[in-house]
Design an enzyme around this catalytic site. Structure first.
Site, PDB file in Angstrom:
ATOM      1  N   CYS A  59     -11.333   2.795  -0.640  1.00  0.00           N
ATOM      2  CA  CYS A  59      -9.721   3.325  -0.314  1.00  0.00           C
ATOM      3  C   CYS A  59      -9.724   2.816   0.934  1.00  0.00           C
ATOM      4  CB  CYS A  59     -10.097   4.918  -0.072  1.00  0.00           C
ATOM      5  SG  CYS A  59      -8.766   5.586   0.814  1.00  0.00           S
ATOM      6  N   THR A  60      -8.408   2.406   1.265  1.00  0.00           N
ATOM      7  CA  THR A  60      -7.829   1.525   2.248  1.00  0.00           C
ATOM      8  C   THR A  60      -8.282   2.278   3.679  1.00  0.00           C
ATOM      9  OG1 THR A  60      -5.888   3.016   2.154  1.00  0.00           O
ATOM     10  CG2 THR A  60      -5.728   0.759   1.419  1.00  0.00           C
ATOM     11  N   HIS A  61      -8.564   3.563   3.819  1.00  0.00           N
ATOM     12  CA  HIS A  61      -8.998   4.037   4.902  1.00  0.00           C
ATOM     13  C   HIS A  61     -10.437   4.016   5.351  1.00  0.00           C
ATOM     14  CE1 HIS A  61      -4.878   5.757   4.161  1.00  0.00           C
ATOM     15  NE2 HIS A  61      -5.024   6.625   5.363  1.00  0.00           N
ATOM     16  N   ASP A 114       0.697  -1.115   0.097  1.00  0.00           N
ATOM     17  CA  ASP A 114      -0.048  -0.198  -0.043  1.00  0.00           C
ATOM     18  C   ASP A 114       1.002   1.188   0.022  1.00  0.00           C
ATOM     19  OD1 ASP A 114      -2.340   1.545   0.478  1.00  0.00           O
ATOM     20  OD2 ASP A 114      -1.762   1.862   2.412  1.00  0.00           O
ATOM     21  N   SER A 115       0.280   2.295  -0.425  1.00  0.00           N
ATOM     22  CA  SER A 115       0.964   3.602  -0.417  1.00  0.00           C
ATOM     23  C   SER A 115       1.428   3.917   1.404  1.00  0.00           C
ATOM     24  CB  SER A 115       0.082   4.794  -0.869  1.00  0.00           C
ATOM     25  OG  SER A 115      -1.094   4.773   0.003  1.00  0.00           O
ATOM     26  N   TYR A 145      -0.596   8.677  -2.260  1.00  0.00           N
ATOM     27  CA  TYR A 145      -0.801   8.445  -3.587  1.00  0.00           C
ATOM     28  C   TYR A 145      -1.765   9.009  -4.331  1.00  0.00           C
ATOM     29  CZ  TYR A 145       3.157   4.805  -3.540  1.00  0.00           C
ATOM     30  OH  TYR A 145       4.526   4.303  -3.341  1.00  0.00           O
ATOM     31  N   GLY A 146      -2.848   9.127  -3.579  1.00  0.00           N
ATOM     32  CA  GLY A 146      -4.121   9.436  -4.243  1.00  0.00           C
ATOM     33  C   GLY A 146      -4.513  10.780  -4.733  1.00  0.00           C
ATOM     34  N   CYS A 191      -3.767  -1.223  -2.023  1.00  0.00           N
ATOM     35  CA  CYS A 191      -4.056   0.097  -2.230  1.00  0.00           C
ATOM     36  C   CYS A 191      -5.156   0.410  -3.441  1.00  0.00           C
ATOM     37  CB  CYS A 191      -2.970   0.911  -2.584  1.00  0.00           C
ATOM     38  SG  CYS A 191      -2.795   2.856  -2.974  1.00  0.00           S
ATOM     39  N   ASN A 192      -6.044   1.123  -3.240  1.00  0.00           N
ATOM     40  CA  ASN A 192      -6.971   1.298  -4.202  1.00  0.00           C
ATOM     41  C   ASN A 192      -6.521   2.256  -5.440  1.00  0.00           C
ATOM     42  OD1 ASN A 192     -10.184   0.473  -3.490  1.00  0.00           O
ATOM     43  ND2 ASN A 192      -8.842   0.809  -1.656  1.00  0.00           N
ATOM     44  N   THR A 193      -5.672   3.141  -4.966  1.00  0.00           N
ATOM     45  CA  THR A 193      -5.207   4.166  -5.951  1.00  0.00           C
ATOM     46  C   THR A 193      -3.898   3.386  -6.772  1.00  0.00           C
ATOM     47  OG1 THR A 193      -5.311   5.936  -4.506  1.00  0.00           O
ATOM     48  CG2 THR A 193      -3.799   6.290  -6.149  1.00  0.00           C
ATOM     49  N   GLU A 230      -6.712   9.562   9.569  1.00  0.00           N
ATOM     50  CA  GLU A 230      -5.207   9.504  10.103  1.00  0.00           C
ATOM     51  C   GLU A 230      -5.101  10.620  11.372  1.00  0.00           C
ATOM     52  OE1 GLU A 230      -1.855   9.640   7.429  1.00  0.00           O
ATOM     53  OE2 GLU A 230      -2.852   7.877   6.027  1.00  0.00           O
TER      54      GLU A 230
HETATM   55  N1  DGL Z   1      -4.030   3.985   0.060  1.00  0.00           N
HETATM   56  C1  DGL Z   1      -4.663   4.792  -0.611  1.00  0.00           C
HETATM   57  C2  DGL Z   1      -5.852   4.251  -1.335  1.00  0.00           C
HETATM   58  O1  DGL Z   1      -6.616   3.112  -0.965  1.00  0.00           O
HETATM   59  C3  DGL Z   1      -5.113   5.998   0.286  1.00  0.00           C
HETATM   60  C4  DGL Z   1      -4.024   6.777   0.761  1.00  0.00           C
HETATM   61  C5  DGL Z   1      -3.204   7.538  -0.229  1.00  0.00           C
HETATM   62  O2  DGL Z   1      -3.717   8.406  -0.977  1.00  0.00           O
HETATM   63  O3  DGL Z   1      -2.070   7.046  -0.645  1.00  0.00           O
HETATM   64  O4  DGL Z   1      -6.475   4.825  -2.288  1.00  0.00           O
END
Ligand code: DGL
Length: 269
Positions: A189-191, A14-15, A46-47, A77-79, A157
């Site tokens: 998104c992971t969060h 993940d990012s 990363y988003g 990571c979805n991005t 966060e």
């Molecule tokens: N991990 C990213 C996602 O799932 C979220 C955090 C980021 O923007 O890097 O899209």
């Protein structure tokens, strides 16, 4: 497939710390599996970055995990899944590659009898249209309504999971999607799984929340069985590797993982 092949770890990346929501789901669903997690905490988020940059970082992380001899790669990571999954498949050379978008898209299509699906994610994920594209491939009759929610990552966060500011932000972001009377909402998104109680309140009980962390773990279990790569015994070992150890890393990481992180290794790039 040999027991030696099955005993190799699953590589999850993940990012940053967000992908620990996927690790948490994997630990629950596949308690015998070893996991090596990589979080690019030095370069998160990363988003909001460009596709070329995300592809470059993704290749670097994939190569790192392949050197760790993983038996499966999971793009948590979805991005990254939205814009750089091709890079991972190309480098993985035959190792199964799973990602949160594939798992989330399948679960959403299966769980939406009304065929109206909302998707929320980072700006890069939403702009890529990856969820909508995949869902249309699975079922061309679904209607997909997407919304970028850039403020959710910093709010999570910050630990503001039930805060009034987060509730107002969610109401604002979700208004256009809910106006379309969606019957499910993909937490792309992971969060976002950490915001589930609040999002359930805002969206209402009639909207099914699709948690891509849970569906990815389910999908991983299926693929390991099919490939004869599931571990059948032993005690699981977990390794956490990051590119930086920021100030609040431990606290944030443990919130995502739902348990103590143990030793965290910093990569030497
Ligand atoms: N991990 C990213 C996602 O799932 C979220 C955090 C980021 O923007 O890097 O899209």
């Amino acid at each position: 497939m040999s027991a030696a092949a099955a005993s190799r770890p699953i590589g999850v990346f993940d990012s940053g710390v967000g992908g620990l929501t996927v690790v948490r789901a994997l630990m629950e669903r596949l308690p015998l599996e070893d996991i090596v997690y990589f979080g690019d905490t030095a370069r998160v988020p990363y988003g909001v970055k460009s596709v070329a940059t995300i592809e470059h970082f993704t290749a670097q992380i994939t190569e790192f995990l392949l050197q760790r001899d993983v038996k499966m790669l999971i793009i948590a990571c979805n991005t990254m899944a939205a814009v750089a999954a091709e890079v991972v498949h190309r480098l993985a050379a035959g190792i199964p590659v799973l990602d949160v978008i594939e798992a989330g898209a399948r679960a959403a299509v299966a769980a939406s009898p009304g065929r109206r699906i909302g998707v929320i994610g980072t700006p890069t994920t939403i702009n890529s249209n990856a969820y909508a594209r995949r869902m249309h491939e699975l079922d061309p009759t679904v209607r997909v309504y997407s919304q970028a929610c850039p403020l959710f990552v910093p709010l999570v966060e910050e630990g503001w999971l039930e805060h009034e500011v987060t509730r107002l932000t969610a109401q604002e972001y979700l208004r256009p999607v809910l106006a379309e009377e969606v019957d499910s909402l993909v937490l792309g998104c992971t969060h976002y799984p950490l915001l589930k109680p609040l999002l359930r309140d805002v969206a209402g009980l009639h909207v099914r929340l699709i948690d891509s962390a849970l569906t990815t773990a389910e999908f991983a279990a299926e693929r390991l069985q099919q490939a004869g790569l599931a571990r059948t015994g032993g005690v699981a070992d977990y390794r956490f590797v990051v590119s930086d150890v920021p100030l609040r890393f431990q606290t944030i990481g443990e919130r995502f993982l739902g348990r103590s992180l143990g030793t965290v290794e910093k990569v030497d790039w």
